[in-house]
Design an enzyme around this catalytic site. Structure first.
Site, PDB file in Angstrom:
ATOM      1  N   LYS A 195       0.879  -1.160   0.000  1.00 18.88           N
ATOM      2  CA  LYS A 195       0.000   0.000   0.000  1.00 18.88           C
ATOM      3  C   LYS A 195       0.920   1.213   0.000  1.00 18.88           C
ATOM      4  O   LYS A 195       1.786   1.336   0.859  1.00 18.88           O
ATOM      5  CB  LYS A 195      -0.867  -0.042   1.266  1.00 18.88           C
ATOM      6  CG  LYS A 195      -2.103   0.793   1.253  1.00 18.88           C
ATOM      7  CD  LYS A 195      -2.934   0.449   2.501  1.00 18.88           C
ATOM      8  CE  LYS A 195      -4.231   1.181   2.564  1.00 18.88           C
ATOM      9  NZ  LYS A 195      -5.007   0.817   3.755  1.00 18.88           N
TER      10      LYS A 195
ATOM     11  N   ASP B 133     -15.367  -0.719   9.961  1.00 16.38           N
ATOM     12  CA  ASP B 133     -15.672  -0.702   8.530  1.00 16.38           C
ATOM     13  C   ASP B 133     -15.643  -2.106   7.929  1.00 16.38           C
ATOM     14  O   ASP B 133     -15.110  -2.320   6.839  1.00 16.38           O
ATOM     15  CB  ASP B 133     -14.687   0.209   7.789  1.00 16.38           C
ATOM     16  CG  ASP B 133     -15.188   0.628   6.400  1.00 16.38           C
ATOM     17  OD1 ASP B 133     -16.425   0.609   6.182  1.00 16.38           O
ATOM     18  OD2 ASP B 133     -14.347   0.978   5.556  1.00 16.38           O
TER      19      ASP B 133
END
Length: 175
Positions: free
Chosen positions: A8, A116
């Site tokens: 990432k 989430d």
């Protein structure tokens, strides 16, 4: 080592300029603060059903931060951007649900509230196991209290009690 990893990549200067309001901490922060919190959370985790972070590479010359994590070649259990999609095979759905429950139990035992959980954030690794990922809006509740107000998660996948004006139990909302 011939191992494959997912990376990432964050552009640090962009994240430091982006200021956002934090309902949990009741103040402004930068998007870079969220990345630092995500890194701190992932450093404390080690479980087969939770994304493993191997390393952080800070390349200040390139103004980038690289988060090196496990690679899950099968991707998310469902890509919600391409809905509707075909139903999951029942045996896979059962196994991935069980894996997700075990991973979530581990997170909650560690004091981490995900905030989430959704199909996009549950990946399938090379062994066919479900792995909970993306701790960008997660929080650590250091005490056993898990009271929260509001949610930084995706509205479509947020528990209804989150939308009230009072507090709610964050672990239950994760479930």
């Amino acid at each position: 080592t011939d191992e494959t990893f997912a990376v990432k990549i964050f552009k640090v200067s962009l994240l430091k300029r982006r200021r956002i309001w934090d309902n949990q901490d009741h103040g402004f922060k930068t998007a870079f603060d969220d990345v630092l919190r995500e890194i701190a959370i992932m450093r404390r985790l080690s479980h087969a059903n939770v994304m493993n972070m191997h390393d952080i590479v800070d390349d200040s010359g390139a103004n980038k931060l690289y988060m090196v994590m496990d690679y899950c070649p099968r991707g998310a259990i469902m890509e919600t951007e391409s809905m509707p999609c075909a139903p999951l095979p029942l045996d896979d759905a059962r196994a991935w649900f069980a894996d997700s429950v075990v991973g979530l139990e581990y997170l909650h035992f560690q004091g981490v509230i995900h905030y989430d959980l959704k199909p996009d954030n549950i990946l399938i690794n090379a062994n066919g196991q479900a792995v909970i990922s993306d701790f960008g809006v997660s929080r650590v509740h250091a005490t056993r209290s898990d009271k929260a107000i509001g949610s930084p998660g995706t509205p479509t996948y947020t528990a209804p009690e989150v939308w009230g004006s009072g507090t709610y139990q964050a672990r239950l909302a994760d479930v």
